[in-house]
Scaffold this active site. Structure first.
Site, mmCIF file in Angstrom:
data_model
loop_
_atom_site.group_PDB
_atom_site.id
_atom_site.type_symbol
_atom_site.label_atom_id
_atom_site.label_comp_id
_atom_site.label_asym_id
_atom_site.label_seq_id
_atom_site.Cartn_x
_atom_site.Cartn_y
_atom_site.Cartn_z
ATOM 1 N N LYS A 111 0.852 -1.185 0.000
ATOM 2 C CA LYS A 111 0.000 0.000 0.000
ATOM 3 C C LYS A 111 0.890 1.237 0.000
ATOM 4 C CE LYS A 111 -4.536 0.773 0.107
ATOM 5 N NZ LYS A 111 -5.539 -0.014 -0.616
ATOM 6 N N GLY A 121 -20.453 6.396 4.020
ATOM 7 C CA GLY A 121 -19.491 6.731 2.982
ATOM 8 C C GLY A 121 -20.085 6.579 1.602
ATOM 9 N N GLY A 151 -18.641 7.548 -1.479
ATOM 10 C CA GLY A 151 -17.633 7.842 -2.485
ATOM 11 C C GLY A 151 -17.816 6.974 -3.712
ATOM 12 N N HIS A 152 -16.711 6.723 -4.426
ATOM 13 C CA HIS A 152 -16.774 5.965 -5.678
ATOM 14 C C HIS A 152 -17.397 4.586 -5.485
ATOM 15 C CE1 HIS A 152 -14.526 9.012 -7.724
ATOM 16 N NE2 HIS A 152 -13.479 8.889 -6.936
ATOM 17 N N VAL A 153 -17.040 3.909 -4.394
ATOM 18 C CA VAL A 153 -17.552 2.564 -4.153
ATOM 19 C C VAL A 153 -18.904 2.608 -3.459
ATOM 20 C CG1 VAL A 153 -17.137 0.370 -2.963
ATOM 21 C CG2 VAL A 153 -15.245 1.549 -4.113
ATOM 22 N N TYR A 213 -21.314 4.798 -3.447
ATOM 23 C CA TYR A 213 -22.457 5.164 -4.284
ATOM 24 C C TYR A 213 -22.814 4.037 -5.244
ATOM 25 C CZ TYR A 213 -25.758 7.603 -7.155
ATOM 26 O OH TYR A 213 -26.919 7.941 -7.804
#
Length: 352
Positions: free
Chosen positions: A80, A184, A186-188, A190
Site C-alpha cells: 500500500k 461513505g 464515495g466511488h464505491v 455510491y
C-alpha cells in the site's frame, strides 16, 4: 519510535519513506508480504494529522492487501502507499510525477493502483515515470461496459455480491425490503447503493461530503442521515464504506444491525471486536474478503488473456468464499475475521 516497534508492524518486508520538497510530496510505501507474487495495493491521498497516523494506516492497509490477495486466489502479495495531504487542495501533476518516481524506485516489487483521493488521471500521470502503475491500460469490465482502469465498479459489485450472500446467510432473506445503512458515499459507496436500490433494498446514507448523499437521495430514493448517526440506525445491514476502524469499542454498543458488510478496509479497530460481534449475534463479512473486487479486477487487467465473463465470475466467487467462512465459523463458534485470517495465512505463508 522505530518502525519495527510500531504496534501495526507485522513482519513487513519493506517500508519506504519519500519526500520531494519541490513537488510537495510526502509519502510512504509499505510492502507486507510477497510470497505469492509482487505486492499490489492502491495509493491513498489523505490529510493525515501526522506522519505517525499515515504510517499506522499504510502498515494496516498493506497487511490487509496480503490477506485480500490470498483469499481472492490471486498470485499477488500485499502492499500500500499513502500520500500525506488534502487531495482536494494540494494535489498537483508534479506531485503525481514524483509519486511515480517513488513507486519506480522499488523496481517492480510494488505495483500501485487507485484508492481514496487518487483518480485514473493521477495514475496516468504517475505512469509517465514508472511501468509499475496498474489500472491505466484496462481491457475488461465485469458488466461488459467500456473499461477505463477504475477498479471501483468491480469493488462495489463484489461488495454487493458479498452483502447479498451475508443477508442470505445471516437473515435468511433476499435483499428486497432489507434496510441498509451505508457509511461513505464515495466511488464505491455510491455504486454499492445503486446495486442495492436495483435489488429492492431500502437505503440510508451518510458522508462527510454532501455530494454523494444528495445524489443518492435524488436518484436512488435514499434517506440522508447525519454522519454521527449512521452507525446506530435500527437497520438490518450496516455497510461501512469510509475509512477504517469504524467498528470500535466506542461505536460497537450503538450498532443495531444484524449484519455488517461494507467496502472499507480494516473495519474492526482490533481483532477482538470480531469476538464481541459474535457475542452480540452480529454477522461480520471480513473486509478484505468482501472488498476484493478491485484487486481481482486489476489482476485480470494484468493477465495476458482474460474475458469480461471470467472477471465477473471471479468477483462473484466472493459470495461463495464468504459462505464458506460463515459455515466454518458457525461450526467452530468462532469469529468470522479469525476464521478468514487462518485460511489466508495458510495460503500466503511459505511452507518449509
Amino acid at each position: 519510535m522505530s518502525v519495527f516497534d510500531h504496534i501495526e508492524f507485522d513482519s513487513h518486508e519493506h517500508v519506504a519513506f519519500y519526500h520531494d520538497k519541490e513537488a510537495g510530496l510526502s509519502a510512504i510505501i509499505a510492502i507486507h508480504n510477497t510470497n505469492l507474487g509482487p505486492a499490489l495495493g492502491g495509493c491513498r491521498m489523505w490529510p493525515y494529522v501526522s506522519s505517525a497516523e499515515a504510517l499506522t494506516d499504510v502498515l494496516r492497509l498493506s497487511k490487509g492487501m496480503t490477506y485480500k490477495a490470498a483469499m481472492a486466489n490471486i498470485a499477488l502479495g500485499g502492499g500500500k502507499s499513502v500520500i500525506i495531504g488534502d487531495p482536494r487542495k494540494q494535489k498537483t501533476p508534479a506531485m503525481m510525477e514524483a509519486m511515480g518516481k517513488f513507486v519506480d524506485s522499488l523496481s517492480g516489487k510494488y505495483f500501485t493502483a487507485e484508492d481514496s483521493g487518487i483518480s485514473v488521471t493521477d495514475l496516468q500521470t504517475m505512469a509517465t515515470q514508472s511501468d509499475y502503475i496498474a489500472g491505466v491500460n484496462a481491457q475488461y469490465h465485469y458488466a461488459d461496459e467500456q473499461p477505463d482502469g477504475n477498479p471501483a465498479p468491480s469493488t462495489a459489485y463484489g461488495v454487493f455480491v458479498g452483502l447479498k450472500a451475508s443477508v442470505e446467510h445471516g437473515l435468511n432473506s433476499s435483499l428486497e425490503g432489507v434496510s441498509v445503512a451505508i457509511q461513505g458515499m464515495g466511488h464505491v459507496g455510491y455504486r454499492l447503493a445503486s446495486h442495492l436500490h436495483a435489488a429492492g433494498a431500502k437505503l440510508y446514507v451518510a458522508d462527510i461530503f454532501p455530494e454523494g448523499v444528495e445524489k443518492a437521495v435524488a436518484e436512488l430514493g435514499a434517506t440522508a442521515v447525519a454522519p454521527e448517526e449512521i452507525l446506530g440506525l435500527d437497520v438490518d445491514v450496516l455497510a461501512p464504506c469510509a475509512l477504517g476502524a469504524a467498528i470500535n469499542d466506542q461505536t460497537l454498543p450503538m450498532i443495531k444491525a444484524k449484519v455488517i458488510a461494507g467496502a472499507a478496509n480494516n473495519q474492526l479497530a482490533r481483532e477482538e471486536i470480531g469476538d464481541m460481534l459474535v457475542e452480540r449475534g452480529i454477522l461480520y463479512a471480513p473486509d478484505y474478503v468482501i472488498n476484493a473486487g478491485g484487486i481481482i479486477d486489476i489482476f485480470h487487467q494484468r493477465m495476458e488473456k482474460s474475458t469480461n465473463a471470467a472477471l465477473r465470475k471471479h468477483i462473484e466467487d466472493i459470495g461463495t468464499t464468504l459462505k464458506e467462512i460463515y459455515t466454518r465459523a458457525d461450526a467452530q463458534k468462532a469469529a468470522t475475521n479469525r476464521v478468514a485470517n487462518i485460511i489466508a495465512e495458510e495460503r500466503f505463508s511459505l511452507k518449509g
